[in-house]
Motif scaffolding. Structure first.
Motif, mmCIF file in Angstrom:
data_model
loop_
_atom_site.group_PDB
_atom_site.id
_atom_site.type_symbol
_atom_site.label_atom_id
_atom_site.label_comp_id
_atom_site.label_asym_id
_atom_site.label_seq_id
_atom_site.Cartn_x
_atom_site.Cartn_y
_atom_site.Cartn_z
ATOM 1 N N LYS A 110 6.950 6.524 -33.780
ATOM 2 C CA LYS A 110 6.289 5.536 -34.635
ATOM 3 C C LYS A 110 7.295 4.885 -35.570
ATOM 4 O O LYS A 110 7.132 3.755 -36.002
ATOM 5 N N ARG A 129 4.347 9.746 -33.130
ATOM 6 C CA ARG A 129 2.953 9.312 -33.110
ATOM 7 C C ARG A 129 2.033 10.528 -32.984
ATOM 8 O O ARG A 129 2.366 11.507 -32.312
ATOM 9 N N SER A 146 -3.967 6.163 -32.507
ATOM 10 C CA SER A 146 -5.024 5.311 -33.062
ATOM 11 C C SER A 146 -4.752 3.832 -32.860
ATOM 12 O O SER A 146 -5.671 3.010 -32.911
ATOM 13 N N GLU A 147 -3.484 3.473 -32.609
ATOM 14 C CA GLU A 147 -3.130 2.076 -32.385
ATOM 15 C C GLU A 147 -3.197 1.683 -30.909
ATOM 16 O O GLU A 147 -2.938 0.539 -30.554
ATOM 17 N N LYS A 179 -7.379 -1.827 -25.116
ATOM 18 C CA LYS A 179 -7.680 -1.768 -26.543
ATOM 19 C C LYS A 179 -9.080 -2.280 -26.872
ATOM 20 O O LYS A 179 -9.626 -1.955 -27.930
ATOM 21 N N LYS A 183 -11.170 0.319 -29.133
ATOM 22 C CA LYS A 183 -11.724 -0.044 -30.441
ATOM 23 C C LYS A 183 -13.209 0.292 -30.516
ATOM 24 O O LYS A 183 -13.701 0.806 -31.529
#
Length: 271
Positions: A110, A129, A146-147, A179, A183
């Protein structure tokens, strides 16, 4: 006509030749001195231990990832140009270039910072990460955070430690996090926890239905069944409908459905 003095001309030619010889000798000695100085500088910089990197400190990394980053550092340290080991000199070591290479190469990072610790050391501080779950396509699985950044190769997890998302749309391909779905699933999971559901797995069915299923275990009844959601409908709205339905129907001890379908605005279907 004025007569030329041959003796004077020979003397002048001899004098000019001597001056030219002295100039050449001067240039030769200057060049030799410059070459000797350059040799000394190169030798002192690259062939003596004065500025040689001999200590690498890696902090905040797992042993597996320490090895991978050490390989990159060692590759730069052992780099040579025209036989000169320029990479091992701390003065010519470029932390920004190497940290940029690490970030591009290792998705499990990260962040990373590299500092010179004169006269011989390199300090590397890295932030790995944190895995939020595992994204799987058939038996191929990768961690994701989480990203939505994926890394590594891992077996599917069992239990509740990490969320498993099974993507059935891309069989045979390397797992890649979608994503849009992530999400939506990240929105649903905390809400389910507040409704006394324990999440087991998430499934994205094959095809283009824009739906996903969350397999849950009801903490009150112990029943396990999938909740069906859709990206084409309002996710918070589907959660609100589930909350109402749970209060009216699910909390009854005899409710043991095969599935609960929340994909249609304001309605619930179950079997």
């Amino acid at each position: 006509m004025r007569a030329a003095n041959i003796r004077n001309l020979k003397y002048k030619d001899k004098l000019a030749a001597q001056r030219l010889r002295r100039l050449k000798l001067k240039i030769f000695f200057i060049a030799a001195a410059a070459a000797a100085l350059l040799f000394c500088v190169v030798y002192l910089l690259f062939f003596t231990p004065w500025l040689k990197i001999n200590a690498i400190a890696l902090e905040d990394l797992s042993s597996e990832h320490q090895y991978e980053l050490s390989e990159v550092i060692e590759g730069h340290i052992n780099r040579k140009i025209a036989g000169i080991p320029i990479g091992g000199n701390i003065f010519f070591f470029d932390p920004d270039e190497i940290s940029s290479e690490m970030m591009d190469r290792f998705t499990f990072l990260k962040g990373v910072s590299i500092e010179k610790d004169y006269p011989h050391g390199i300090k590397i501080r890295a932030q790995e990460r944190e895995a939020e779950g595992i994204w799987c396509v058939q038996e191929k699985c990768r961690y994701f955070d989480s990203e939505g950044v994926a890394w590594g190769e891992v077996p599917p997890s069992s239990g509740f430690l990490l969320l498993n998302i099974h993507d059935q749309r891309n069989a045979g391909k390397t797992p890649a996090v979608d994503k849009r779905y992530l999400k939506a699933i990240q929105t649903v999971i905390p809400a389910l926890s507040n409704l006394d559901f324990k999440t087991k797995d998430a499934v994205i069915p094959a095809g283009n239905s824009m739906e996903f299923n969350i397999v849950v275990s009801d903490l009150k009844s112990g029943a396990t069944y999938p909740l069906q959601f859709s990206l084409d409908s309002d996710i918070p709205g589907q959660i609100k409908v589930l909350q109402i339905f749970k209060n009216q129907k699910i909390d009854k001890s005899d409710f043991l459905p095969r599935y609960v379908d929340l994909r249609f605005d304001g309605r619930v279907y179950y079997k």
